[in-house]
Design an enzyme around this catalytic site. Structure first.
Site, PDB file in Angstrom:
ATOM      1  N   GLU A 196       0.824  -1.204   0.000  1.00 22.55           N
ATOM      2  CA  GLU A 196       0.000   0.000   0.000  1.00 22.55           C
ATOM      3  C   GLU A 196       0.863   1.261   0.000  1.00 22.55           C
ATOM      4  OE1 GLU A 196      -4.019  -1.673   2.101  1.00 22.55           O
ATOM      5  OE2 GLU A 196      -2.484  -0.851   3.399  1.00 22.55           O
TER       6      GLU A 196
ATOM      7  N   CYS B  84       3.432   8.350   1.446  1.00 26.26           N
ATOM      8  CA  CYS B  84       3.971   7.338   2.348  1.00 26.26           C
ATOM      9  C   CYS B  84       4.193   6.064   1.519  1.00 26.26           C
ATOM     10  CB  CYS B  84       2.961   7.108   3.473  1.00 26.26           C
ATOM     11  SG  CYS B  84       3.492   5.883   4.674  1.00 26.26           S
TER      12      CYS B  84
ATOM     13  N   CYS C  53       6.611  -7.429   6.867  1.00 25.61           N
ATOM     14  CA  CYS C  53       7.747  -6.926   7.642  1.00 25.61           C
ATOM     15  C   CYS C  53       8.155  -7.982   8.653  1.00 25.61           C
ATOM     16  CB  CYS C  53       7.379  -5.629   8.352  1.00 25.61           C
ATOM     17  SG  CYS C  53       8.765  -4.920   9.271  1.00 25.61           S
TER      18      CYS C  53
ATOM     19  N   CYS D 236       6.554  -5.496  15.191  1.00 28.25           N
ATOM     20  CA  CYS D 236       6.129  -4.605  16.280  1.00 28.25           C
ATOM     21  C   CYS D 236       4.690  -4.941  16.677  1.00 28.25           C
ATOM     22  CB  CYS D 236       6.224  -3.145  15.831  1.00 28.25           C
ATOM     23  SG  CYS D 236       7.891  -2.659  15.376  1.00 28.25           S
TER      24      CYS D 236
ATOM     25  N   CYS E 261       1.520  -3.042  15.185  1.00 29.89           N
ATOM     26  CA  CYS E 261       1.542  -2.757  13.748  1.00 29.89           C
ATOM     27  C   CYS E 261       0.895  -3.902  12.974  1.00 29.89           C
ATOM     28  CB  CYS E 261       2.977  -2.555  13.291  1.00 29.89           C
ATOM     29  SG  CYS E 261       3.138  -2.411  11.506  1.00 29.89           S
TER      30      CYS E 261
ATOM     31  N   CYS F 154      -2.050   5.639   9.917  1.00 30.78           N
ATOM     32  CA  CYS F 154      -0.798   4.989  10.257  1.00 30.78           C
ATOM     33  C   CYS F 154      -1.036   3.687  11.018  1.00 30.78           C
ATOM     34  CB  CYS F 154       0.013   5.938  11.126  1.00 30.78           C
ATOM     35  SG  CYS F 154       1.651   5.362  11.409  1.00 30.78           S
TER      36      CYS F 154
HETATM   37  S1  SF4 Z   1       6.155  -0.585  12.699  1.00 27.46           S
HETATM   38 FE1  SF4 Z   1       5.427  -2.306  11.401  1.00 27.46          FE
HETATM   39  S2  SF4 Z   1       6.359  -1.976   9.398  1.00 27.46           S
HETATM   40 FE2  SF4 Z   1       7.497  -0.702  10.887  1.00 27.46          FE
HETATM   41  S3  SF4 Z   1       9.215  -1.997  11.551  1.00 27.46           S
HETATM   42 FE3  SF4 Z   1       7.543  -2.353  13.034  1.00 27.46          FE
HETATM   43  S4  SF4 Z   1       6.464  -4.162  12.203  1.00 27.46           S
HETATM   44 FE4  SF4 Z   1       7.735  -3.348  10.549  1.00 27.46          FE
END
Ligand code: SF4
Length: 388
Positions: free
Chosen positions: A92, A105, A112, A116, A119, A352
């Site tokens: 995206e 963005c 990923c 996190c 996220c 976000c």
């Molecule tokens: S916030 Fe999301 S996209 Fe960014 S490093 Fe952490 S897991 Fe990966």
């Protein structure tokens, strides 16, 4: 043999490729400008290129766009594209218009690996790195689609700022990232200043050093916690690169940074990291009084407090607005510039942390992508028209 994608090159790379075709550097500059300043993908329409060069290019190269799965517009003007990057993966890209700027963005990976807790991309897991061409194709498509849609006068840019803050940890895809950044900065490309291009990292200290040496753009760090124990839980990368390690890397970065501060991103999580005590710990952290970092190590910085966008698997909740405001006041009273990010594009899941895309490491991703195509309009990417 598949055609060479010219979006994979920064200007030096394109000049080297053209040299291999027996062409001088100024031809590469002309070609680069047609692609990145005029959005042209059809070599026949690059009228000031020699016919012999156009013939060589047509046989072996292309400007390869990403296929657009969907384009959604928010009532606040935010635009979100979902791009198909093959193999059941989609990424995206989000455009956020404001009075004095237009920010794009951009994603750097499908999924990923950092994971996190807050996220939604991290919850999907990692599928693969994007190529330079796939990173730049997001900007290329958005810039020239927006110029057309907004009917901008010739030469006026739609996108004035780029943040590498979409899906993925950009510094884990370093080799593809740097040529893309250089193309954004190049006066023959998008001509953005270093202050208007931001790389956001979860804190890969060694790679922050490399970025400082290779292409020092503005740096944002996803901080999200004022101490190592909490950050270990929220940002797993912290177990390898702890706060002391990260802050030393930030200090070294600022020696060459285009801005004289680091932007710390801080996602506000109800009851997790949002108390007045956490705010005071943060002040101590950046002002050199934290037990987590070397005494006296101060980082010139600003804070961007981000309202959390809940998603079911996270088990986390958004902090109440009054608590976010009280948190901000403690930082501001300590002399730290602090902003609370406006939530934009909520109605199209473009805020976000809501960038989820689709990745192939989920067993039925291809089927889900196909289903998604059936329920939302599909726009063909095509080639961006000359907009300048
Ligand atoms: S916030 Fe999301 S996209 Fe960014 S490093 Fe952490 S897991 Fe990966």
């Amino acid at each position: 043999m598949s055609a060479v994608n010219l979006l994979d090159f920064d200007l030096d790379g394109l000049a080297a490729f053209c040299a291999g075709l027996g062409e001088k550097r100024f031809r590469a500059v002309q070609l680069f400008r047609w692609i990145h300043q005029k959005g042209e993908a059809d070599f026949e329409r690059m009228t000031d290129l020699a016919k012999s060069l156009r013939d060589k290019l047509a046989g072996r190269c292309e400007v390869r766009p990403l296929a657009v799965v969907s384009e959604h517009r928010s009532s606040d003007g935010t635009v979100k594209w979902l791009f198909d990057v093959g193999g059941g993966n989609a990424v995206e890209t989000v455009f956020i218009p404001e009075d004095d700027r237009g920010t794009l963005c951009v994603s750097s990976q499908a999924g990923c690996a950092v994971g996190c807790r807050f996220c939604s991309t991290g919850h999907q897991g990692f599928s693969r790195n994007l190529s330079t061409g796939e990173i730049l194709a997001q900007l290329w498509h958005a810039e020239f689609a927006l110029r057309r849609q907004l009917q901008l006068p010739a030469g006026e840019r739609a996108i004035t700022n780029v943040v590498m803050m979409g899906m993925g940890e950009p510094l884990q895809n370093y080799a593809a990232l740097v040529p893309a950044l250089r193309t954004m900065l190049d006066d023959h490309g998008y001509g953005l200043s270093r202050r208007r291009v931001t790389v956001s990292t979860s804190g890969m200290s060694r790679m922050i050093d490399r970025l400082r040496d290779d292409c020092p753009v503005a740096l944002a760090v996803s901080l999200h916690a004022p101490a190592d124990d909490l950050r270990d839980a929220l940002v797993p990368l912290n177990r390898k690169h702890n706060l002391d390690d990260l802050f030393h890397a930030c200090q070294r970065y600022l020696e060459r940074a285009p801005r004289d501060f680091i932007t710390f991103e801080y996602c506000m999580l109800d009851g997790v990291n949002d108390t007045p005590g956490h705010a005071r710990q943060l002040v101590d952290l950046v002002q050199g009084r934290s037990p987590c970092t070397t005494p006296g190590l101060q980082i010139p910085c600003k804070f961007n407090l981000i309202p959390f966008n809940p998603f079911p698997q996270s088990g986390l909740k958004r902090s109440p607005r009054e608590r976010v405001q009280a948190f901000a006041r403690i930082l501001q009273d300590a002399g730290i510039v602090t902003t609370i990010r406006k939530t934009r594009g909520d109605d199209i899941d473009a805020a976000c942390g809501q960038l989820a895309g689709e990745v192939s490491d989920r067993t039925n991703a291809k089927e889900r992508l196909q289903r998604r195509r059936e329920v939302i309009p599909i726009h063909s990417a095509g080639s961006a028209e000359a907009g300048a």
